[in-house]
Design an enzyme around this catalytic site. Structure first.
Site, PDB file in Angstrom:
ATOM      1  N   ASP A  14       0.818  -1.224   0.000  1.00  0.00           N
ATOM      2  CA  ASP A  14       0.000   0.000   0.000  1.00  0.00           C
ATOM      3  C   ASP A  14       0.846   1.265   0.000  1.00  0.00           C
ATOM      4  OD1 ASP A  14      -2.169  -1.677   0.182  1.00  0.00           O
ATOM      5  OD2 ASP A  14      -2.472  -1.359   2.326  1.00  0.00           O
ATOM      6  N   ARG A  94       0.427   5.203  17.032  1.00  0.00           N
ATOM      7  CA  ARG A  94       0.072   6.156  15.970  1.00  0.00           C
ATOM      8  C   ARG A  94       0.388   7.614  16.299  1.00  0.00           C
ATOM      9  NH1 ARG A  94       0.758   2.219  12.820  1.00  0.00           N
ATOM     10  NH2 ARG A  94      -1.031   1.157  11.926  1.00  0.00           N
ATOM     11  N   ASP A 123      -7.002   3.966  12.643  1.00  0.00           N
ATOM     12  CA  ASP A 123      -5.668   4.558  12.493  1.00  0.00           C
ATOM     13  C   ASP A 123      -5.707   5.891  11.749  1.00  0.00           C
ATOM     14  OD1 ASP A 123      -4.352   2.592  13.944  1.00  0.00           O
ATOM     15  OD2 ASP A 123      -4.183   1.275  12.203  1.00  0.00           O
ATOM     16  N   SER A 174      -3.993  -8.915   7.867  1.00  0.00           N
ATOM     17  CA  SER A 174      -3.511  -7.553   8.008  1.00  0.00           C
ATOM     18  C   SER A 174      -2.908  -7.434   9.406  1.00  0.00           C
ATOM     19  CB  SER A 174      -4.687  -6.592   7.817  1.00  0.00           C
ATOM     20  OG  SER A 174      -4.350  -5.354   8.367  1.00  0.00           O
TER      21      SER A 174
HETATM   22  N1  ARG Z   1      -7.972  -2.633  16.095  1.00  0.00           N
HETATM   23  C1  ARG Z   1      -6.711  -2.189  16.599  1.00  0.00           C
HETATM   24  C2  ARG Z   1      -6.763  -0.714  16.806  1.00  0.00           C
HETATM   25  O1  ARG Z   1      -7.634  -0.074  16.300  1.00  0.00           O
HETATM   26  C3  ARG Z   1      -5.556  -2.607  15.721  1.00  0.00           C
HETATM   27  C4  ARG Z   1      -5.411  -1.855  14.443  1.00  0.00           C
HETATM   28  C5  ARG Z   1      -4.291  -2.380  13.604  1.00  0.00           C
HETATM   29  N2  ARG Z   1      -4.028  -1.516  12.519  1.00  0.00           N
HETATM   30  C6  ARG Z   1      -3.722  -1.934  11.296  1.00  0.00           C
HETATM   31  N3  ARG Z   1      -3.530  -1.032  10.392  1.00  0.00           N
HETATM   32  N4  ARG Z   1      -3.658  -3.198  10.995  1.00  0.00           N
HETATM   33  O2  ARG Z   1      -5.946  -0.167  17.493  1.00  0.00           O
END
Ligand code: ARG
Length: 399
Positions: A14, A94, A123, A174
């Site tokens: 990506d 993040r 995110d 993912s």
């Molecule tokens: N659901 C979790 C969160 O919102 C994990 C997110 C993982 N992010 C990703 N881009 N795979 O913090």
């Protein structure tokens, strides 16, 4: 001079496609930034691939130490577990990544930062809101939110432009990971009835392969921060790393959570958060000894607020600073050692000690050394039960 964009770059499909897409769409120079937060990131590979793909500059940075000191420890001290379960690894990472994106954007005089998030997750919110807090004038571009390409189309897009991709390395899920935890989504995990296959996990052994013998581990805390394992003083990174390994061998740290995202959907998340789970458990049990009843109760309410705030992308806010100030104050006397038994997928606190413990043997004991004044209870109960007797006399007995 061409305008510049700073892109958060993982090295994957990506964000590699995003380099070209941004160059073409904005006629911009792309500066990539790859950050290691103690995950499986190869900074050198990412740097090379970014330049090969067309970035004018590729910055790499190991921010693991900052992550532990500035994000992980405050969340641990706060007791922050989203929906009582998720230790927030990604959610804590993040804002730190956003902070570095903003720093570089200002240094390089870029007009925008960019990231690879889709329009469906948490995110994007964390990046965008954090950037807005730190540098409201910067634009945030999220190519994957705009371009509407399927994975097949992305691969075709990459091939047309000779972008080298390492597709074999890709997991069917993912995955996101840093020192505080790993998450896996998508594929067959999207059916919440499906038990996660072993290949969804990578930090932890299945319980069936965990050793038959239990192992004991002692974690020492100083003012709420873990500082030693089994009597050996360790840096935060080393301590978390060792607990991830040790607990992983014993099959500890797996979570299967149906989670409420900020964007309104429920998602099924598979987490591995071995050290995080062990440390939250140990920290909490030390607090049981060192905080008063009122402090502990109030702090539990705050923990939920804190977890929601982190999850929902509000790290860089005065509200978080205020909560941190309270939490910090509660940790003044949270020092001592917790002993845990790790065995076949479970961890149990089996001992705790603290010089500042409010548990006093001479008050608790039933043996001859008892110092508690039994007679005083009589008067106490007289007063304590007074409103109950009054109400019963005036309004009649209940039931
Ligand atoms: N659901 C979790 C969160 O919102 C994990 C997110 C993982 N992010 C990703 N881009 N795979 O913090």
């Amino acid at each position: 001079m061409a305008q510049k964009i700073v892109l958060a770059y993982s090295g994957g499909l990506d964000t590699s496609v995003a380099i070209r897409w941004l160059m073409e769409k904005y006629d911009a120079e792309i500066i990539t930034m790859t950050i290691d937060l103690g995950g499986n990131t190869s900074l050198e590979d990412a740097r090379k691939r970014a330049i090969e793909t067309g970035a004018v500059k590729a910055i790499v940075h190991d921010a693991t130490q900052e992550f532990v000191d500035g994000f992980v420890w405050p969340a641990l001290k706060a007791g922050a577990l989203y929906e009582g379960v998720y230790p927030l690894a990604t959610a804590l990472g993040r804002p730190l990544i956003a902070q570095h994106l903003v720093r570089i954007a200002l240094e390089e005089d870029a007009f925008a930062i960019a990231h690879g998030c889709t329009g469906k997750g948490n995110d994007q919110v964390r990046f965008d809101v954090s950037t807005g807090a730190l540098a409201p004038h910067l634009r945030v571009i999220a190519p994957a939110r705009e371009w509407g390409m399927s994975r097949e189309q992305e691969i075709a897009y990459a091939q047309e432009r000779n972008i080298t991709l390492d597709l074999n390395k890709r997991s069917p899920y993912s995955v996101d990971e840093n020192l505080w935890g790993r998450s896996a989504e998508a594929g067959d995990l999207e059916d919440p009835w499906n038990e996660p296959p072993e290949e969804a996990y990578s930090w932890t052994q299945p319980v069936s392969k965990a050793p038959n013998d239990a192992v004991y581990v002692e974690v020492e805390f100083r003012q709420g921060i873990p500082v030693a394992l089994n009597g050996e003083e360790l840096s935060g990174i080393e301590l978390i790393t060792r607990l991830n390994e040790l607990g992983g061998v014993h099959g500890i740290g797996r979570l299967d959570h149906i989670e409420n995202r900020l964007v309104g959907i429920k998602s099924r998340e598979i987490y591995e958060a071995t050290a995080a789970i062990l440390l939250h458990q140990a920290h909490r049990s030390l607090e049981d000894m060192c905080l008063s009843k009122e402090q502990a109760r109030f702090k539990e309410r705050l923990a939920q607020e804190y977890a929601d705030l982190v999850y929902n992308g509000l790290w860089f806010t005065p509200h978080r600073q205020d909560l941190d100030a309270y939490v910090e104050s509660t940790q003044r006397h949270v020092s001592g050692t917790v002993r845990m038994r790790l065995h076949k997928g479970t961890s149990t606190v089996v001992g705790r000690q603290s010089k500042e413990s409010l548990y006093q043997h001479e008050l608790a004991t039933y043996d001859a050394s008892d110092q508690f004044d039994h007679h005083a209870s009589e008067g106490f109960i007289q007063i304590y039960g007074l409103p109950v007797r009054t109400q019963s006399q005036v309004q009649g007995r209940e039931g």
